[in-house]
Design an enzyme around this catalytic site. Structure first.
Site, mmCIF file in Angstrom:
data_model
loop_
_atom_site.group_PDB
_atom_site.id
_atom_site.type_symbol
_atom_site.label_atom_id
_atom_site.label_comp_id
_atom_site.label_asym_id
_atom_site.label_seq_id
_atom_site.Cartn_x
_atom_site.Cartn_y
_atom_site.Cartn_z
ATOM 1 N N HIS A 70 0.751 -1.188 -0.086
ATOM 2 C CA HIS A 70 -0.075 -0.121 -0.094
ATOM 3 C C HIS A 70 1.103 1.233 0.107
ATOM 4 O O HIS A 70 0.269 2.165 -0.449
ATOM 5 C CB HIS A 70 -0.872 0.070 1.127
ATOM 6 C CG HIS A 70 -2.302 -0.892 1.095
ATOM 7 N ND1 HIS A 70 -3.282 -0.271 1.162
ATOM 8 C CD2 HIS A 70 -2.329 -2.262 0.784
ATOM 9 C CE1 HIS A 70 -4.335 -1.338 0.794
ATOM 10 N NE2 HIS A 70 -3.667 -2.453 0.906
ATOM 11 N N VAL A 74 1.090 3.511 -4.159
ATOM 12 C CA VAL A 74 0.884 4.969 -4.025
ATOM 13 C C VAL A 74 1.987 5.885 -3.691
ATOM 14 O O VAL A 74 2.429 6.134 -2.901
ATOM 15 C CB VAL A 74 -0.171 5.112 -2.694
ATOM 16 C CG1 VAL A 74 -0.745 6.560 -2.524
ATOM 17 C CG2 VAL A 74 -1.357 4.150 -2.740
ATOM 18 N N SER A 80 5.171 7.214 2.711
ATOM 19 C CA SER A 80 3.892 8.322 2.866
ATOM 20 C C SER A 80 2.687 7.654 3.438
ATOM 21 O O SER A 80 1.858 8.327 4.239
ATOM 22 C CB SER A 80 3.549 8.597 1.228
ATOM 23 O OG SER A 80 3.364 7.631 0.479
ATOM 24 N N HIS A 193 -0.542 -13.534 -0.659
ATOM 25 C CA HIS A 193 -1.591 -13.896 -0.082
ATOM 26 C C HIS A 193 -1.587 -15.310 0.822
ATOM 27 O O HIS A 193 -2.548 -15.789 1.167
ATOM 28 C CB HIS A 193 -2.862 -13.832 -1.118
ATOM 29 C CG HIS A 193 -3.328 -12.411 -1.503
ATOM 30 N ND1 HIS A 193 -4.030 -12.276 -2.443
ATOM 31 C CD2 HIS A 193 -3.044 -11.481 -0.810
ATOM 32 C CE1 HIS A 193 -4.472 -10.932 -2.666
ATOM 33 N NE2 HIS A 193 -3.619 -10.261 -1.414
ATOM 34 N N THR A 194 -0.348 -15.769 0.571
ATOM 35 C CA THR A 194 0.043 -17.139 1.287
ATOM 36 C C THR A 194 -0.159 -16.812 2.859
ATOM 37 O O THR A 194 -0.277 -18.105 3.587
ATOM 38 C CB THR A 194 1.353 -17.664 0.819
ATOM 39 O OG1 THR A 194 1.240 -18.902 1.456
ATOM 40 C CG2 THR A 194 2.506 -16.813 1.244
#
Length: 334
Positions: A70, A74, A80, A193-194
């Protein structure tokens, strides 16, 4: 449970390809020995902080890895997302469930004692996410450092750049491509996602209520029926609004970084719509199958793609950013 190898997979050729992997033509490149003289214990301090936090809370590795995604997607890997305040990235609904901030703050506090005003929060986050993977049983990847911290953070920048769990293959492909990442990177980095978990609302779009108020699959071909039934039990109608209810991304080996995620996809047990579409597209299905069948290949590919992820839009020059004294505030702001 069968034991899985946790031997580090180092990539000795990475320095040769660094300029390709991390395009940064307007300033000095990142380097693998950036803190060798100014703060030689920097990486050890971050690693120990992550290891200690993860021992107390097994959910920490997944949180740190998500936090880096994330941040980097971005406006680049510039810390940030760590900034607090009105209208910062942290205030966007997509970031409300982010966690792991306390681990970054803890590492920063120690580093400010031993090496004041030296190690950026952006580097701490990148190193922490890297170490989180190793702590969870994944590969130990060498990454370059030298990032500087952003002096600003805007919630308006979040939505156009973050991949939503309901995205189609085309939507994900466009965002990854805009970050300089390939379809291979998309599939490999989805392997994050493991580990980790999700709130029910993150996959509620896959179900709908019938006339009796019971949930049923929207697309019965996208999920194994037994897995779908398990999800409905854990997240009944209305459960998507309960922030305390979470579901493991990988129910088989929830806290272990391995290639089980891809095996789940092949078995139609991908938690998110954005997971399932990876086996519906010919271009990505073959990569999924390759990773599902060879964990060592996944680890090797992960290290390569992770270096690219951690190099998106980095700030390295003095005019591009700063070294924050506190990761939650720009310098000079209390």
């Amino acid at each position: 449970m069968a034991s899985k190898s946790t031997l580090p997979l180092f990539l000795p050729l990475l320095p040769l390809f660094l300029q390709i992997l991390i395009p940064n033509s307007h300033s000095a490149p990142l380097s693998f020995d950036f803190y060798a003289a100014s703060c030689p214990a920097a990486e050890l301090i971050v690693a120990n902080t992550v290891r200690s936090a993860s021992a107390q809370d097994p959910s920490i590795p997944g949180k740190l890895l998500r936090l880096l995604f994330h941040d980097c997607f971005v406006d680049g890997c510039d810390g940030s997302v760590l900034l607090k305040g009105n209208s910062t990235e942290r205030t966007d609904p997509a970031n409300q469930s982010l966690g792991g901030f306390e681990v970054i703050d803890s590492a920063k506090s120690v580093l400010e004692i031993f090496c004041p005003a030296t190690v950026s929060c952006a580097d701490i986050l990148a190193l922490a996410a890297r170490d989180a993977v190793a702590v969870a049983g994944g590969p130990a990847t060498q990454i370059p450092t030298g990032r500087r911290d952003s002096k600003s953070s805007s919630a308006q920048s979040v939505r156009p750049n973050i991949v939503d769990t309901s995205f189609t293959m085309a939507q994900m492909g466009r965002i990854f491509s805009s970050k300089g990442l390939s379809l291979l990177d998309l599939v490999v980095l989805s392997g994050a996602h493991t580990i980790g978990s999700a709130h029910c609302g993150a996959f509620s779009d896959r179900f709908e209520s019938d006339s009796k108020g019971k949930l049923k699959l929207v697309d019965s071909a996208s999920l194994d029926p037994n897995y779908a039934s398990d999800l409905i039990k854990k997240c009944p109608a209305g459960g998507d609004t309960n922030p305390k209810v979470t579901v493991a991304n990988d129910p088989q080996t929830a806290n272990l970084f391995d290639n089980q995620y891809y095996r789940n996809l092949v078995a139609r047990r991908g938690l998110f719509q954005s997971d399932s579409v990876l086996v519906d597209d010919e271009r990505t299905r073959r990569i999924v199958e390759e990773m599902a069948g060879d964990q060592e290949r996944f680890f090797e590919a992960w290290s390569e793609s992770f270096v690219k992820l951690a190099g998106i839009g980095v700030k390295t020059g003095e005019g591009e950013g700063e070294i924050r004294a506190s990761c939650s505030a720009v310098n000079g702001v209390v």
